[in-house]
Design a protein around this motif. Structure first.
Motif, PDB file in Angstrom:
ATOM      1  N   UNK A 158      95.622 134.972   0.149  1.00  0.00           N
ATOM      2  CA  UNK A 158      95.481 134.176   1.369  1.00  0.00           C
ATOM      3  C   UNK A 158      95.000 132.767   1.071  1.00  0.00           C
ATOM      4  N   UNK A 159      94.432 132.577  -0.100  1.00  0.00           N
ATOM      5  CA  UNK A 159      93.827 131.293  -0.435  1.00  0.00           C
ATOM      6  C   UNK A 159      92.327 131.296  -0.246  1.00  0.00           C
TER       7      UNK A 159
ATOM      8  N   UNK B  84      89.263 136.949  -5.833  1.00  0.00           N
ATOM      9  CA  UNK B  84      88.118 136.082  -6.092  1.00  0.00           C
ATOM     10  C   UNK B  84      88.092 135.745  -7.583  1.00  0.00           C
ATOM     11  N   UNK B  85      88.777 134.664  -7.920  1.00  0.00           N
ATOM     12  CA  UNK B  85      88.849 134.231  -9.313  1.00  0.00           C
ATOM     13  C   UNK B  85      89.854 135.010 -10.135  1.00  0.00           C
ATOM     14  N   UNK B  86      91.135 135.073  -9.697  1.00  0.00           N
ATOM     15  CA  UNK B  86      92.145 135.744 -10.527  1.00  0.00           C
ATOM     16  C   UNK B  86      92.370 134.940 -11.812  1.00  0.00           C
TER      17      UNK B  86
ATOM     18  N   UNK C 287      93.499 124.508 -10.930  1.00  0.00           N
ATOM     19  CA  UNK C 287      92.966 125.113 -12.143  1.00  0.00           C
ATOM     20  C   UNK C 287      93.645 126.442 -12.477  1.00  0.00           C
ATOM     21  N   UNK C 288      94.966 126.423 -12.700  1.00  0.00           N
ATOM     22  CA  UNK C 288      95.664 127.660 -13.064  1.00  0.00           C
ATOM     23  C   UNK C 288      95.194 128.174 -14.418  1.00  0.00           C
ATOM     24  N   UNK C 289      95.190 129.493 -14.564  1.00  0.00           N
ATOM     25  CA  UNK C 289      94.753 130.106 -15.824  1.00  0.00           C
ATOM     26  C   UNK C 289      95.836 131.019 -16.394  1.00  0.00           C
ATOM     27  N   UNK C 290      95.793 132.305 -16.060  1.00  0.00           N
ATOM     28  CA  UNK C 290      96.716 133.254 -16.662  1.00  0.00           C
ATOM     29  C   UNK C 290      98.157 132.992 -16.272  1.00  0.00           C
ATOM     30  N   UNK C 291      99.081 133.337 -17.186  1.00  0.00           N
ATOM     31  CA  UNK C 291     100.502 133.154 -16.919  1.00  0.00           C
ATOM     32  C   UNK C 291     101.277 134.212 -17.703  1.00  0.00           C
TER      33      UNK C 291
ATOM     34  N   UNK D 121     101.799 133.177 -12.170  1.00  0.00           N
ATOM     35  CA  UNK D 121     100.621 132.387 -12.536  1.00  0.00           C
ATOM     36  C   UNK D 121      99.415 132.840 -11.724  1.00  0.00           C
ATOM     37  N   UNK D 122      98.307 133.053 -12.409  1.00  0.00           N
ATOM     38  CA  UNK D 122      97.035 133.302 -11.735  1.00  0.00           C
ATOM     39  C   UNK D 122      96.416 131.942 -11.422  1.00  0.00           C
ATOM     40  N   UNK D 123      96.560 131.530 -10.167  1.00  0.00           N
ATOM     41  CA  UNK D 123      96.094 130.209  -9.723  1.00  0.00           C
ATOM     42  C   UNK D 123      94.621 130.361  -9.334  1.00  0.00           C
ATOM     43  N   UNK D 124      93.771 130.195 -10.331  1.00  0.00           N
ATOM     44  CA  UNK D 124      92.381 130.642 -10.301  1.00  0.00           C
ATOM     45  C   UNK D 124      91.595 130.138  -9.095  1.00  0.00           C
ATOM     46  N   UNK D 125      91.502 128.838  -8.934  1.00  0.00           N
ATOM     47  CA  UNK D 125      90.636 128.293  -7.883  1.00  0.00           C
ATOM     48  C   UNK D 125      91.276 128.315  -6.502  1.00  0.00           C
ATOM     49  N   UNK D 126      92.584 128.567  -6.440  1.00  0.00           N
ATOM     50  CA  UNK D 126      93.239 128.787  -5.148  1.00  0.00           C
ATOM     51  C   UNK D 126      93.190 130.240  -4.715  1.00  0.00           C
ATOM     52  N   UNK D 127      92.778 131.131  -5.637  1.00  0.00           N
ATOM     53  CA  UNK D 127      92.773 132.572  -5.356  1.00  0.00           C
ATOM     54  C   UNK D 127      94.149 133.067  -4.910  1.00  0.00           C
ATOM     55  N   UNK D 128      95.172 132.580  -5.633  1.00  0.00           N
ATOM     56  CA  UNK D 128      96.549 132.921  -5.333  1.00  0.00           C
ATOM     57  C   UNK D 128      97.275 133.405  -6.590  1.00  0.00           C
TER      58      UNK D 128
END
Length: 377
Positions: A78-79, A94-96, A352-356, A365-372
């Protein structure tokens, strides 16, 4: 005369019949029955699951690893932060941080929820696969197990392996049952990123600046490359030096790491432990270019399709593409500004994307700070 006429008539009829049969067996445009507009992909196993891809309705070209266009959409989340299960935008994370796939589902390390979440790729349905949500190191099935700041995740298709950072453990989860056990207690602190070639696990230690190889069958541990000291040096095995390795992937021949502290992408030959620098100048930046002419800013995640690498360039809020054969770096998606916009290429934005992970001619993509969780086609 009559006999000659009859013979002539029979000959004409036979000739006409032959022509008709020939025309029926060779319709126009169908001379090659296996080449109806997709000959380049008729045997491409990487795209067998994309035979009904509606983005290629003209059937002139199927998506392949080399032509991901950069179209960004949102698969789940949801963001807003939370731990809600649901489908698509009704779910919350929460922080993916990290992400892997077994080909049907995505498995996401939901760091601050201390859980492993499962997403059905076809529907975007999100459920909690393992983890109670409380700090701990309990083994058990599903919610009876616990983690403490989990980070890295990978799978061999049967089991999931998690770098349970604050517990200094590598945890194993059976996909079929959700049973969590402790696979390996690390000899160093804070295991961070993890990948597998199906035979071995490759684990990075963010503060110890090295990569360990762990046999899945025997749990035998060896150091593939790096030392306990941080620095920057190419070389073989322990002669090489790294600084804050955040992401790791493998194509079965080489291991590739995203090195946050040096803002570089390094390559390690599995057979020899030889370390070289594939891309990155070592200075923060967002320049495209070949090898050392390119620059990154906190590269955190990395994956491969066997031909290219894809990097979550976190502080640049973008996804970069690297051609393995040449070291050429380009920006695939992301405006560079923080945001959650969907769209093509630089029209899209991340935070701040992280995992991919790469699968089925798409990136997730785990879009960390967007929680998406984002998808790139």
């Amino acid at each position: 005369m009559k006999n000659n006429s009859v013979k002539t008539l029979l000959g004409v009829c036979l000739l006409t019949l032959v022509i008709m049969l020939t025309a029926c067996s060779n319709p126009v445009g169908g001379g090659d029955s296996g080449n109806s507009g997709n000959s380049g992909n008729s045997q491409n196993s990487d795209n067998s699951d994309n035979s009904d891809n509606s983005d290629n309705s003209d059937n002139s070209e199927k998506p392949t690893p080399s032509n991901i266009r950069g179209l960004v959409t949102t698969l789940a989340g949801s963001g807003s932060s939370g731990s809600k299960n649901g489908t698509g935008s009704t779910a919350r994370f929460d922080g993916p941080a990290r992400i892997t796939t077994d080909g049907t589902n995505l498995f996401v390390v939901d760091t601050y929820n201390k859980q492993i979440r499962k997403i059905v790729i076809a529907t975007g349905e999100v459920t909690t696969f393992a983890g109670s949500g409380a700090d701990g190191s309990d083994n058990g099935i599903g919610a009876k197990a616990s983690f403490n700041h989990p980070q890295g995740i990978t799978t061999d298709g049967t089991n999931i392996y998690v770098a349970d950072k604050k517990n200094d453990l590598i945890r194993k989860i059976v996909i079929a049952t959700g049973e969590v056990t402790t696979f390996y207690e690390t000899s160093y602190g804070d295991p961070y990123a993890i990948t597998t070639d199906g035979t071995n696990l490759y684990v990075t230690y963010v503060y110890d600046n090295l990569i360990q190889k762990i046999s899945i069958a025997t749990s035998e541990v060896t150091t593939l490359a790096g030392t306990h000291s941080f620095g920057y040096k190419d070389g073989i095995g322990t002669a090489a030096m790294f600084k804050s390795i955040q992401g790791i992937t493998t194509d079965g021949t080489n291991v590739y790491v995203a090195e946050q502290g040096n803002d570089r992408i390094r390559q390690i030959v599995i057979a020899t432990g030889e370390v070289t620098t594939l891309a990155g100048s070592g200075s923060e930046g967002s320049d495209d270019g070949i090898g050392a002419k390119a620059s990154f800013n906190n590269p955190l995640g990395i994956t491969t399709d066997g031909t290219n690498l894809y990097v979550s360039d976190s502080s640049n809020n973008s996804i970069r593409k690297i051609v393995i054969a040449t070291g050429e770096v380009t920006t695939l998606a992301g405006s560079g500004s923080q945001g959650a916009n969907n769209g093509m290429g630089k029209e899209a934005s991340f935070y701040l994307p992280r995992g991919i992970i790469y699968f089925g001619a798409s990136l997730y993509v785990a879009d960390f700070s967007n929680n998406l969780i984002r998808k790139i086609e």
